[in-house]
Structure formats: structure tokens, C-alpha cells
Design a protein around this motif. Structure first.
Motif, PDB file in Angstrom:
ATOM      1  N   GLN A  13       0.807  -1.221   0.000  1.00 42.89           N
ATOM      2  CA  GLN A  13       0.000   0.000   0.000  1.00 42.89           C
ATOM      3  C   GLN A  13       0.844   1.276   0.000  1.00 42.89           C
ATOM      4  O   GLN A  13       0.332   2.354  -0.283  1.00 42.89           O
ATOM      5  CB  GLN A  13      -0.935   0.006   1.212  1.00 42.89           C
ATOM      6  N   THR A  14       2.115   1.145   0.319  1.00 47.94           N
ATOM      7  CA  THR A  14       2.992   2.320   0.355  1.00 47.94           C
ATOM      8  C   THR A  14       3.385   2.728  -1.059  1.00 47.94           C
ATOM      9  O   THR A  14       3.764   1.898  -1.865  1.00 47.94           O
ATOM     10  CB  THR A  14       4.256   2.019   1.192  1.00 47.94           C
ATOM     11  N   LYS A  15       3.282   4.019  -1.322  1.00 49.61           N
ATOM     12  CA  LYS A  15       3.590   4.548  -2.651  1.00 49.61           C
ATOM     13  C   LYS A  15       4.796   5.491  -2.554  1.00 49.61           C
ATOM     14  O   LYS A  15       4.935   6.246  -1.585  1.00 49.61           O
ATOM     15  CB  LYS A  15       2.409   5.322  -3.193  1.00 49.61           C
ATOM     16  N   ILE A  16       5.633   5.445  -3.563  1.00 50.70           N
ATOM     17  CA  ILE A  16       6.790   6.347  -3.607  1.00 50.70           C
ATOM     18  C   ILE A  16       6.321   7.798  -3.582  1.00 50.70           C
ATOM     19  O   ILE A  16       6.921   8.644  -2.920  1.00 50.70           O
ATOM     20  CB  ILE A  16       7.670   6.057  -4.847  1.00 50.70           C
ATOM     21  N   SER A  17       5.218   8.095  -4.270  1.00 50.08           N
ATOM     22  CA  SER A  17       4.710   9.469  -4.299  1.00 50.08           C
ATOM     23  C   SER A  17       4.365   9.968  -2.893  1.00 50.08           C
ATOM     24  O   SER A  17       4.600  11.142  -2.564  1.00 50.08           O
ATOM     25  CB  SER A  17       3.488   9.569  -5.215  1.00 50.08           C
ATOM     26  N   THR A  18       3.844   9.095  -2.039  1.00 51.62           N
ATOM     27  CA  THR A  18       3.532   9.474  -0.656  1.00 51.62           C
ATOM     28  C   THR A  18       4.815   9.715   0.130  1.00 51.62           C
ATOM     29  O   THR A  18       4.912  10.676   0.897  1.00 51.62           O
ATOM     30  CB  THR A  18       2.695   8.376   0.027  1.00 51.62           C
ATOM     31  N   ILE A  19       5.791   8.839  -0.055  1.00 53.01           N
ATOM     32  CA  ILE A  19       7.073   8.982   0.655  1.00 53.01           C
ATOM     33  C   ILE A  19       7.717  10.326   0.324  1.00 53.01           C
ATOM     34  O   ILE A  19       8.096  11.079   1.214  1.00 53.01           O
ATOM     35  CB  ILE A  19       8.028   7.816   0.311  1.00 53.01           C
ATOM     36  N   VAL A  20       7.823  10.635  -0.969  1.00 51.53           N
ATOM     37  CA  VAL A  20       8.512  11.876  -1.356  1.00 51.53           C
ATOM     38  C   VAL A  20       7.718  13.108  -0.934  1.00 51.53           C
ATOM     39  O   VAL A  20       8.297  14.122  -0.540  1.00 51.53           O
ATOM     40  CB  VAL A  20       8.869  11.917  -2.863  1.00 51.53           C
ATOM     41  N   SER A  21       6.407  13.027  -1.014  1.00 49.63           N
ATOM     42  CA  SER A  21       5.574  14.154  -0.599  1.00 49.63           C
ATOM     43  C   SER A  21       5.778  14.447   0.892  1.00 49.63           C
ATOM     44  O   SER A  21       5.989  15.603   1.281  1.00 49.63           O
ATOM     45  CB  SER A  21       4.109  13.843  -0.887  1.00 49.63           C
ATOM     46  N   ARG A  22       5.720  13.408   1.702  1.00 52.22           N
ATOM     47  CA  ARG A  22       5.920  13.591   3.148  1.00 52.22           C
ATOM     48  C   ARG A  22       7.335  14.029   3.477  1.00 52.22           C
ATOM     49  O   ARG A  22       7.561  14.723   4.462  1.00 52.22           O
ATOM     50  CB  ARG A  22       5.594  12.292   3.891  1.00 52.22           C
ATOM     51  N   ALA A  23       8.313  13.618   2.670  1.00 55.57           N
ATOM     52  CA  ALA A  23       9.709  13.993   2.898  1.00 55.57           C
ATOM     53  C   ALA A  23      10.013  15.390   2.363  1.00 55.57           C
ATOM     54  O   ALA A  23      11.105  15.919   2.594  1.00 55.57           O
ATOM     55  CB  ALA A  23      10.641  12.966   2.250  1.00 55.57           C
ATOM     56  N   GLY A  24       9.070  15.974   1.635  1.00 51.36           N
ATOM     57  CA  GLY A  24       9.284  17.307   1.065  1.00 51.36           C
ATOM     58  C   GLY A  24      10.254  17.299  -0.097  1.00 51.36           C
ATOM     59  O   GLY A  24      10.955  18.281  -0.343  1.00 51.36           O
ATOM     60  N   LEU A  25      10.259  16.189  -0.833  1.00 49.63           N
ATOM     61  CA  LEU A  25      11.157  16.042  -1.976  1.00 49.63           C
ATOM     62  C   LEU A  25      10.338  15.722  -3.217  1.00 49.63           C
ATOM     63  O   LEU A  25       9.128  15.557  -3.156  1.00 49.63           O
ATOM     64  CB  LEU A  25      12.180  14.929  -1.699  1.00 49.63           C
ATOM     65  N   THR A  26      11.028  15.607  -4.345  1.00 53.83           N
ATOM     66  CA  THR A  26      10.358  15.260  -5.598  1.00 53.83           C
ATOM     67  C   THR A  26      10.600  13.791  -5.912  1.00 53.83           C
ATOM     68  O   THR A  26      11.541  13.176  -5.405  1.00 53.83           O
ATOM     69  CB  THR A  26      10.906  16.103  -6.758  1.00 53.83           C
TER      70      THR A  26
END
Length: 196
Positions: free
Chosen positions: A30-43
């Protein structure tokens, strides 16, 4: 090519922390790379500067847990020559250290001990290392020579696993409290009646 310098190291570290939290909360699929980068404040392109894929970052987190756990257990064998009166205290210290490790980064513990595909292997390795330690301690005279240390190690890992998920990670008990109960159970049992 990966970024160099403090900013690159900070970005990579931030991705690892956020990814661990997402994996622990949502599971691998269920984890998405887009969620990870968004929460990390990165692209999203910045993610690929540091990791080839979602699997690569998950694998790194899993290996970090596995490696740290292995180092902790390998260093936990009781040295020979401990006075009998101090064995329980030394075991208390070892188990407190283990529960402290499992509680210090709950997200990493979830990944390495519960949700990772290799978590079963990690626990089997843990049991084998504990068994090896126990057999050495048994030879040093700390434990009953007739006890099957394979069974003891398997029971200990089961107890640690259950207490970690139900008591430690939920904040119901401290590492010290859990260690005290486990040492008491394994060293003294629960019966008030003498064995016949």
C-alpha cells in the motif's frame, strides 16, 4: 548519480525515516513512492537519486534492522566466571537492551520483525543465535544441563515477539519491566510449589 554533501545525506536520511513510517503504517504493497517523497518534502526524481525502487529502500530498512539485531545478540552472551548470584542481573541487562533496541525505532521494528518477507528468517536467525549463546552459557554452568536450549531459544523468541507487539510498541510496558518479567519467568517459573 547521487547528490553529495550534507543536503544529499539529509535528503536520503529523510526518505528512509518517512519510508519506514509509511511501510510500518500501510504495509509494503500500500505504500507509494509518491507518498514517501511528498511527506519527505522532496520530488519523485530525487527519490531515484538515492534508491532504485520502493523494493530497494524497503530492503535497506530490513537489512538495517537485521544487522543491528544480529550485532546486539552476538554481543549478549554472558561471559564465563559470573557469580551465580549475578546471572539473573546480567540477563536482565541483556533483555533490557534487546527490548530497548526493539522499542527505539518502532517503524523499523515493524518492518524487520513483523511485516517484511524476511521477518520469519530474521526471527529464525535470532533463535539460532540465542540458542548458541544459551548452549555456551549452559556449558559454563549457568543453566540446567538437561534443558533443551533449542526449545528455550524458540520460546524466548516467541515471548519477545509477542511482548514487543502487544506491550512494548503499544506503550503499555517499558523495556525494563518486560525484561524483568521475562527473566523472572525463565529463571524462576511461575509455580509457588517446589518440583517433585
Amino acid at each position: 548519480m547521487r547528490k553529495k554533501g550534507a543536503n544529499g545525506q539529509e535528503s536520503r536520511a529523510r526518505l528512509l525515516v518517512v519510508a519506514a513510517n509509511e511501510f510500518a503504517k500501510s504495509g509494503y504493497h500500500q505504500t507509494k513512492i509518491s507518498t514517501i517523497v511528498s511527506r519527505a518534502g522532496l520530488t519523485q526524481p530525487s527519490f531515484y537519486l538515492y534508491f532504485e525502487s520502493k523494493e530497494a529502500i524497503f530492503r535497506e530498512l530490513m537489512e538495517k534492522f537485521r544487522s543491528e539485531l544480529k550485532g546486539l545478540i552476538e554481543g549478549s552472551r554472558l561471559e564465563s566466571g559470573i557469580d551465580e548470584a549475578h546471572v539473573s542481573g546480567r540477563l536482565l541487562g541483556v533483555l533490557t537492551g534487546l527490548f530497548t533496541f526493539l522499542g527505539k525505532d518502532p517503524d523499523l521494528t515493524q518492518i524487520g520483525f513483523f511485516i517484511g518477507n524476511d521477518s520469519v528468517i530474521v526471527k529464525a536467525e535470532m533463535a539460532a543465535m540465542i540458542e548458541q549463546n544459551l548452549k555456551g552459557e549452559q556449558q559454563d554452568g549457568y543453566f540446567d544441563r538437561d534443558s533443551d536450549m533449542h526449545i528455550v531459544a524458540e520460546c524466548l523468541v516467541g515471548v519477545i515477539e509477542r511482548l514487543t507487539s502487544q506491550q512494548l510498541l503499544t506503550g503499555k510496558r517499558t523495556p525494563e519491566d518486560l525484561a524483568r518479567h521475562v527473566v523472572s519467568l525463565f529463571m524462576h517459573g511461575i509455580s509457588i510449589y517446589p518440583a517433585k
